[in-house]
Design a protein around this motif. Structure first.
Motif: not given
Lengths: 252, 252
Positions: A92-96, A165-178, A183-184
């Motif tokens: 769903g995300e755009v690259i370029g 940083r790592l906490a923020a990264f995991l949260l970001d992944m969680s939100k995007r997957l949700q 599952s977040p």
DNA sequence: CGGGCTTTTGACGCCCATCAACGAGTGTGG
DNA sequence: CCACACTCGTTGATGGGCGTCAAAAGCCCG
């Protein structure tokens, strides 16, 4: 108003049914009809495999790419010969988007796992803005959103310590997957510790150590690439740098 | 093709003669006539003074801003109460692009020295794209260029050490001033050491120390805000991280 | 099954943040 | 015009966070 000729291949549209364009565009106010017209111009690539390059730094810019399934990373070469991971890209995300200005890609996009990716010729897309109301503004928002994300990363790299940083990264992944309906709190990471560290401006060893620290603190369960988050709130508190705070004054 | 009503006040256009829009847009392929039409929609603000806020985080997004004279900084609040300087903005540069997506500014823009700034209502600007060929694409490029700049900063914050960061910062300022027709080797910085450090992810003291180190190495002369660069090439070598290299292998 | 890559863990050291102190520049009001 | 306060910039001392080096164990793939 003369309508520009658009490549319009029915078979392509059909093949594209499950294309992420709808995921991407529908929430932004385009009607299904418009999305169909968008899908008409999408080229379908064969599935790409781990390690494949979608494009290289220096390649001429022709298209944007929308991740349909799988995931990839983009990274820029650094002068010394190293590289900086700029982002991970989920369905769903755009690259370029960064290549529009210079008409040349200035980073690489590498496939992390078997993925399928829609190619959207940029020139055709901009022509479509003439006949799809809102598409133009949608593109502005897409670009602007990317700037907003980069801004978040600047704050992360400029001010946060390794844990945050790592906490923020995991949260970001969680939100995007949700957002993708997954599952977040229970997911697989397609990137290596090395790539995570590179992205976050940390050494591999640091990433590994903090994963185990989070595990020891019962914040999450880790088994190689499989992550299970036990306490999203605590993780969020950590990510915001309030991990060891009582009534702390600002730090610049 | 029906032309949207445009605020078109001749007196405004005249007052705007020296507006940076032409600086900004002419090189990108717009003809002078088009620039005039652009200038028609520009609102002129009174000059702003050091410390004034052009906009705040949370303000509704209505306009882009083009720096005419002077300079400002933009910065995002961080959760802990601190702030992250996101950029410094010189004449000819555009501010506010990150707010298009959320329709709300998510950062602050503060004036560093007496400045005049053109306000460009975004809605009018996008309406103009219908009648000025190339303007739409120019806006895409503007947004894309911003992403490219952020990308450079990610590399800087993720991979470079303090020396490399400051060298890169000075080089960047040098180039941007040169593009404005000013000396690339002799200039005044309008921001404080504190703001430079914040921008580069460094403590004030580190910035100060490295300034004196550069001075000791005869790379430049520093006297408070006045900078004189003696050796641009050496600075560029440093900024690229080849400062102490012989035949060094990459660092990831 | 063997080789290479990834991940983890420990030991060590360095870069840079932090704390502290001081001089210089700047603005303000009496 | 000067006294005073405040901010800014510089320099030194100290310590900690995280990078670096090293090694071992697990995992993946041919």
């Amino acid at each position: 108003m003369s309508q520009p000729t658009i490549i319009s291949i029915e078979t392509m549209r059909v093949a594209c049914k499950s294309c992420s364009l709808s995921t991407l565009c529908l929430p932004m106010g385009l009607c299904p009809q418009d999305v169909e017209r968008l899908e008409d111009i999408v080229k379908h690539a064969r599935p790409l495999h781990r390690g494949d390059l979608l494009f290289r730094s220096g390649d001429r810019f022709r298209s944007l790419y929308v991740v349909k399934t799988g995931s990839l990373k983009s990274f820029a070469p650094s002068p010394e010969g190293g590289e900086q991971v700029l982002g991970f890209h989920l369905p769903g995300e755009v690259i370029g988007l960064d290549a529009i200005d210079r008409r040349t890609h200035s980073c690489f996009a590498k496939v992390l796992e078997t993925s399928s990716i829609c190619e959207v010729p940029f020139q055709l897309l901009t022509q479509l803005t003439a006949i799809i109301p809102g598409l133009q503004h949608h593109l502005y928002r897409l670009l602007s959103k990317e700037i907003g994300h980069d801004t978040d990363m600047l704050l992360l790299l400029g001010k946060k310590n390794a844990e945050e940083r790592l906490a923020a990264f995991l949260l970001d992944m969680s939100k995007r997957l949700q957002r993708r309906g997954l599952s977040p709190t229970d997911f697989y990471l397609s990137m290596s510790r090395h790539e995570i560290g590179n992205y976050l401006g940390l050494a591999v060893e640091t990433v590994s150590r903090i994963f185990t620290r989070f595990q020891d603190d019962r914040l999450l369960g880790v088994e190689r690439k499989h992550i299970e988050i036990f306490d999203l709130d605590a993780l969020a508190t950590l990510a915001d740098g309030m991990g060891t705070m009582r009534q702390q004054q600002q730090r610049t």
